[in-house]
Write a protein that holds these residues in place. Structure first.
Motif, mmCIF file in Angstrom:
data_model
loop_
_atom_site.group_PDB
_atom_site.id
_atom_site.type_symbol
_atom_site.label_atom_id
_atom_site.label_comp_id
_atom_site.label_asym_id
_atom_site.label_seq_id
_atom_site.Cartn_x
_atom_site.Cartn_y
_atom_site.Cartn_z
ATOM 1 N N THR A 44 -29.626 7.771 2.129
ATOM 2 C CA THR A 44 -30.309 9.072 2.122
ATOM 3 C C THR A 44 -31.019 9.318 3.449
ATOM 4 N N ASP A 160 -25.479 14.141 -1.340
ATOM 5 C CA ASP A 160 -26.170 12.894 -1.666
ATOM 6 C C ASP A 160 -26.082 12.666 -3.172
ATOM 7 N N GLU A 161 -25.272 11.713 -3.559
ATOM 8 C CA GLU A 161 -25.030 11.385 -4.970
ATOM 9 C C GLU A 161 -24.730 12.633 -5.803
HETATM 10 MG MG LIG Z 1 -30.492 7.709 -1.704
#
Ligand SMILES: [Mg+2]
Ligand SMILES: Nc1ncnc2c1ncn2[C@@H]1O[C@H](COP(=O)(O)OP(=O)(O)O)[C@@H](O)[C@H]1O
Length: 253
Positions: A44, A160-161
């Protein structure tokens, strides 16, 4: 092919903690790269630096040749980010959310119309476009969030995810949407799902303690670690049994 992203010795410290440790990486235009790594590996933080949300402590990265250190304004015009936290306004309809985002970015009325129509078609939002976002399933809300990130037609998209917490069918549905962007948009995604990385990515980078320990295609990583699956290759790399970069083995032990 032009390099969409060139990362050079990028580093981020939070006090004494080195979150990202002098990483270097290149991403081809139009490709999808997956960043894999256990929680806290630095995925991240890397994405936040590339998208201008966090300033690097050291090194630099070039997005279509523009430096994240001093040309972020130009970079922001060509890239966008979708995370779990990306705000989809719950009381606005899908259509209103898309329009709001387009207007926020200063698109003209005509551009708003064109972009919103394009996203509605791309994500099959026609049937839900007049529903308030809060009435949609998690999978649909995630699609809206990604649709909002695509409203400015970015050349680079950070996810992100993107499928965290979605059920299997919703995840597969989202894969289709992400896949349909291949070739057009350069995508950097993070995921904990090996199957997802395997399905979507042209290239996989494994981060361990802020470093990129291995980078290559799924096949290359499997061959390198003599593993029969990406998951086993990942475990082997994450447990620091091997270090690999580009096409050559590097022995760091
Ligand atoms: Mg992360
Ligand atoms: N704002 C912050 N302040 C202090 N430490 C942070 C901050 N953001 C991230 N970290 C730390 O940096 C490391 C990498 O975090 P992160 O990039 O979120 O990892 P990942 O996304 O791979 O799970 C972790 O040890 C995390 O605790």
């Amino acid at each position: 092919m032009e390099k969409a992203i060139v990362i050079k010795n990028l580093r981020k410290e939070f006090g004494l903690k080195v979150a990202v440790r002098d990483i270097s990486l290149e991403v081809e235009e139009g490709s999808i790269i997956s960043l894999l790594g256990v929680n806290g590996a630095g995925k991240t933080t890397t994405i936040r630096m590339l998208s201008g949300l966090s300033k690097p402590t050291g090194g630099d990265a070039f997005i279509f040749g523009k430096s994240i250190r001093n040309e972020m304004n130009e970079i922001k015009n060509i890239s966008n980010l979708s995370t779990q936290e990306t705000a989809v306004a719950p009381n606005l309809t899908v259509l209103e959310n898309l329009e709001f985002m387009a207007e926020l970015y200063g698109l003209s009325a005509q551009e708003v119309r064109a972009q919103v129509d394009k996203i509605i078609q791309m994500f099959s939002f026609e049937e839900v476009k007049n529903q308030k976002a809060k009435t949609l399933s998690g999978g649909w809300q995630r699609k809206v969030s990604i649709g909002m990130a695509l409203i400015t037609a970015p050349k680079i998209l950070y996810l992100d995810e993107p499928t965290l917490g979605l059920d299997v069918l919703a995840r597969r549905e989202l894969w289709k949407d992400i896949e349909s962007l291949k070739g057009e948009v350069t995508i950097v995604l993070t995921t904990h799902y090996m199957e997802e990385a395997e399905h979507l990515s042209d290239c996989v980078a494994v981060m361990v303690n802020g470093e990129i320990k291995a980078c290559g295609s799924v096949e290359e990583l499997k061959v390198l670690t003599a593993a029969d699956s990406l998951e086993n290759a990942f475990v082997s790399i994450a447990q620091n049994q091997i270090a690999y970069s580009g096409n050559e083995l590097t022995d760091t032990l």
